[in-house]
Design a protein around this motif. Structure first.
Motif, PDB file in Angstrom:
ATOM      1  N   LEU A 155     -64.433  34.730  31.249  1.00  0.00           N
ATOM      2  CA  LEU A 155     -64.293  36.324  30.895  1.00  0.00           C
ATOM      3  C   LEU A 155     -63.402  36.365  30.006  1.00  0.00           C
ATOM      4  O   LEU A 155     -61.846  36.765  30.625  1.00  0.00           O
ATOM      5  N   LEU A 182     -66.667  36.578  26.085  1.00  0.00           N
ATOM      6  CA  LEU A 182     -67.532  35.662  27.682  1.00  0.00           C
ATOM      7  C   LEU A 182     -67.571  33.990  27.067  1.00  0.00           C
ATOM      8  O   LEU A 182     -68.144  34.210  26.215  1.00  0.00           O
ATOM      9  N   LEU A 194     -75.537  38.465  35.219  1.00  0.00           N
ATOM     10  CA  LEU A 194     -75.206  37.310  34.306  1.00  0.00           C
ATOM     11  C   LEU A 194     -75.478  35.904  34.917  1.00  0.00           C
ATOM     12  O   LEU A 194     -74.009  35.426  36.665  1.00  0.00           O
ATOM     13  N   PHE A 240     -77.955  37.280  30.603  1.00  0.00           N
ATOM     14  CA  PHE A 240     -78.176  38.866  31.148  1.00  0.00           C
ATOM     15  C   PHE A 240     -79.426  39.312  31.225  1.00  0.00           C
ATOM     16  O   PHE A 240     -80.019  39.012  30.619  1.00  0.00           O
ATOM     17  N   SER A 252     -66.901  44.634  38.145  1.00  0.00           N
ATOM     18  CA  SER A 252     -66.693  44.810  36.948  1.00  0.00           C
ATOM     19  C   SER A 252     -66.916  45.560  35.922  1.00  0.00           C
ATOM     20  O   SER A 252     -67.872  46.199  36.042  1.00  0.00           O
ATOM     21  N   LEU A 290     -68.250  43.601  32.413  1.00  0.00           N
ATOM     22  CA  LEU A 290     -69.690  43.111  32.168  1.00  0.00           C
ATOM     23  C   LEU A 290     -70.792  43.856  31.774  1.00  0.00           C
ATOM     24  O   LEU A 290     -71.478  43.002  30.869  1.00  0.00           O
TER      25      LEU A 290
END
Length: 770
Positions: A35, A135, A255, A474, A511, A514
């Motif tokens: 990230l 990403l 993820l 995802f 997070s 995300l």
């Protein structure tokens, strides 16, 4: 537009008091695992006498997700909010009419954004702050982070591709925007090899094992900033899980970053090489493409088939599809050596159609197309649609200092191929080798992820899978429904299911970013049949910029401070991408004399143009201004020629002697990387490429070059240089060393050691003197 000569002009704005409204750009970011987050601050200042409406179109990474937007007007901060685009436009127009200071940020698609700043009064200063997250993925064992800073001139009509006239970017030779940038590399990459092929950087270790890197003070918005990170160990598959407070139905987001297992390579490939030889490729880009094509041909076997074509406004087929025999390849190399960027505009759609229709059918299915280009076109949608219908996979390598990422990445993904970028300073031949490695891998079908339990929603993985690359996906789950095991599955050519990657553990993280990155990806991948209202609802809930939303904020002024005059439109120009269109002609109307910027214009010209028309001088300047301009350009100290041979030898010795200072987290920086940051003559680059092809490593090639410069008949004969290089020279195979020295004599033997006047500047001086 049928050529690439009118993407920019030099303009005389007549208002001698008007200075550039965009005065500086500051950025700081952090890279942790996959990230990357960056905060970008653009400083605008109205030094004129009129109220302005400022419009600036600028790039962000194609896959960036906006996670914050704010502005500070004369020190007062205001946060922005993402709303439906019609509502944002109404708020902007209403505030403009009321005399307040509205700011509207619009996403144009494919990584382009436009900032609209209304009612910027004289002496006002406003700072726009844009925060985004991205990403990243490993590509053949390394991370490559590219931060775009400018938009190179593109072929075609930007308005027809969907931009409004005020949004179309224009490059101006006299624009000069300084930039500062710092990035913190997290402790997860402790021990990794970190490089920046585009800018000189400094390293500063931070507490906890992280590292801060900073660009030199000379950075400008004229090229992508590229950071490469190569970890010591091979990366493993990981699954990361976080909570999503914005989705009560699926509050768990996962993820998966999976590393594809190696597979048995294909015995033979059908390769179609297509090189962009339009005007924008002139200079470093076409020379790098030559090196890459030579590398590709050298790696083929007699079992492979190959063709070679060039394109611009027309397509020239240099080699029809045929077996890649030694005789065929040897003959074709001569044509590659003569290749020039001399075919006009970037008619990429027609060129790909010609490749798809080549006679000589591939053995199975479609061929693999290796496309080398800067991708600088506006309307790519019809081309991508046609390519998707073909049976060909496209493997695109973007070249130049500011390639069009969206064009090439979308093209590769639509056809099941892959995409890489190689800016000047990066080895294009290495990118070509990686592409061949991908082409020789089997083509998988019915790619899917088995999450262990049924997700409430999921984003499918890419259809093209290659060993050495990261596959990301995802999925969202209801509370307590997610299983730890995740598998990447696909079918082989016979329809048999295969497991290509697996991860049995899940890492829990907290997070806020995300879930928003996942939502942005859901919007990007949404089916065309998805209701607009559904996409707007999702985008507003997660504050995501897309084609249906925009970000708005309004600085409300006191009654006595409101703007009462109608705002004059001021379009912020872009800096010309460094090195763009090395042989293109400039349309010059008049040269605006701004002392702080004029030397920068010379520097840009030195990178970008092979000759200037005589009208450069006949520009409406006064005689004294004309005389000063000609005098300055004729002055040797003002024109940045490439490094002389003696300077190259001393650079090598200097880097080797300060090796201890280059130590970074236990590793020593690459000599090749350090050398390629310098201003090198094209003949030197080609000679180094030939030596590497003969068998020397990149580092050894520079050492031998410095040795040859020092010891040849007209050399430096410097004992200090000899003593520094001798330990490395003693380790090189004598036969290989003799072959290497012959190559350097062939490529560089005619150059004096202490005097190097490139033909480029001889031509410029001759034109200006004429």
């Amino acid at each position: 537009m049928n050529n690439e000569t009118s993407g920019f002009t030099l303009r005389n704005r007549h208002d001698r008091e008007m200075q550039p409204v965009l005065t500086a750009v500051q950025a700081h970011g952090r890279l942790d695992a996959l990230l990357f987050e960056l905060t970008l601050r653009q400083v605008y200042r109205n030094t004129g006498k009129r109220v302005l409406e400022v419009v600036y179109t600028f790039p962000l990474p194609m896959q960036a997700t906006l996670v914050g937007f704010a502005s500070e007007l004369n020190g007062l901060r205001q946060e922005g909010h993402v709303v439906a685009r019609p509502a944002a436009e109404r708020s902007y127009e209403d505030a403009l009419t009321e005399g307040d200071a509205p700011v509207l940020l619009e996403a144009l698609g494919n990584g382009l954004y436009t900032a609209n700043i209304g009612n910027l009064k004289p002496a006002d200063e406003i700072v726009l702050e844009v925060r985004f997250a991205q990403l990243l993925t490993f590509e053949q064992g390394r991370l490559r982070l590219a931060i775009p800073t400018t938009i190179a001139p593109r072929f075609g009509n930007a308005v027809q591709s969907g931009l409004q006239p005020q949004q179309v970017p224009e490059a101006d030779l006299l624009s000069d925007y300084p930039m500062t940038l710092s990035i913190t590399i997290g402790a997860t990459f402790s021990g990794a090899q970190i490089g920046c092929p585009t800018h000189p950087i400094s390293f500063r270790p931070q507490p906890g094992g992280s590292l801060q890197i900073e660009l030199s003070s000379q950075a400008r918005l004229d090229r992508d900033v590229v950071i490469t990170v190569t970890p010591e160990a091979t990366q493993r598959s990981v699954v990361i899980e976080t909570t999503d407070p914005a989705d009560a139905a699926a509050p768990i987001v996962r993820l998966a970053a999976l590393q594809v297992d190696a597979a048995e390579p294909r015995a033979a490939i059908d390769l179609r090489i297509l090189v962009d030889c339009s005007g924008s490729m002139a200079g470093d880009s076409i020379a790098s493409a030559q090196t890459a094509v030579r590398e590709v041909l050298a790696a083929l076997t007699p079992q492979d088939r190959v063709s070679f074509s060039r394109f611009g406004s027309q397509v020239v087929h240099e080699l029809a599809p045929t077996e890649a025999t030694a005789k065929t390849l040897r003959h074709q190399r001569k044509g590659i050596d003569r290749m020039q960027a001399d075919l006009g505009g970037t008619e990429m759609e027609n060129a790909l159609a010609a490749i798809f229709n080549l006679t000589g059918s591939p053995r199975t299915g479609g061929a693999d197309v290796l496309l080398l280009t800067d991708g600088e076109i506006w309307d790519a949608a019809p081309m991508i649609k046609a390519a998707r219908k073909s049976a060909h996979r496209i493997f695109a390598i973007g070249v130049g200092t500011s390639p069009a990422e969206s064009v090439l990445r979308n093209l590769a993904e639509a056809t099941g191929g892959a995409c890489e970028f190689a800016t000047p300073g990066e080895a294009l031949e290495a990118a070509a080798r990686r592409m061949l490695h991908r082409m020789r891998q089997p083509a998988w079908r019915n790619v899917r992820i088995e999450w262990g339990s049924r997700p409430a929603w999921e984003i499918a993985p890419p259809t093209a899978l290659f060993s050495g690359d990261t596959v990301t996906a995802f999925a969202g789950f209801t509370a307590g429904s997610a299983d730890a095991r995740v598998r990447l599955l696909a079918d082989d050519t016979d329809g048999n299911p295969c497991e290509l990657a697996r991860c049995n553990t899940t890492s829990q993280v907290q997070s806020e970013v995300l879930p928003r990155v996942a939502a942005a990806e859901r919007i990007r991948r949404a089916d065309r049949n998805t209701e607009t209202n559904e996409m707007v609802s999702l985008a507003v809930r997660y504050q995501i910029m897309c084609e249906h939303t925009a970000c708005i904020l309004v600085h409300q002024r006191a009654d006595a401070d409101k703007a009462t005059d109608a705002a004059e439109l001021y379009k912020v120009s872009s800096m010309l991408a460094a090195g763009w269109g090395g042989t293109a002609k400039i349309e010059v109307s008049a040269l605006m004399m701004r002392e702080p910027s004029i030397e920068r214009a010379y520097s840009t010209l030195s990178c970008a143009y092979q000759a200037l028309p005589s009208s450069f001088i006949d520009s409406g300047l006064s005689e004294s201004q004309e005389g000063k301009l000609v005098s300055d350009i004729r002055s040797p100290g003002r024109i940045p020629d490439e490094a002389t041979l003696d300077v190259i030898a001393r650079w090598v010795v200097e880097i080797l002697n300060r090796g201890s200072s280059l130590t970074l987290l236990g590793r020593v920086s690459d000599l090749d990387v350090e050398m390629k940051r310098n201003n090198l003559h094209q003949e030197v680059k080609q000679a180094i490429a030939q030596v590497e092809h003969a068998g020397l490593s990149s580092d050894e090639s520079w050492v031998v070059l410095a040795w040859w410069i020092n010891t040849r008949r007209s050399g430096l004969k410097d004992k200090t240089i000899e003593q520094t290089l001798k330990p490395v020279m003693d380790t090189i195979n004598p036969d290989l060393l003799a072959q290497t020295l012959r190559i350097f004599r062939k490529w560089l033997g005619s150059f004096p050691v202490d005097s190097w006047e490139p033909g480029l500047w001889r031509r410029v001086r001759r034109v200006l003197a004429g």
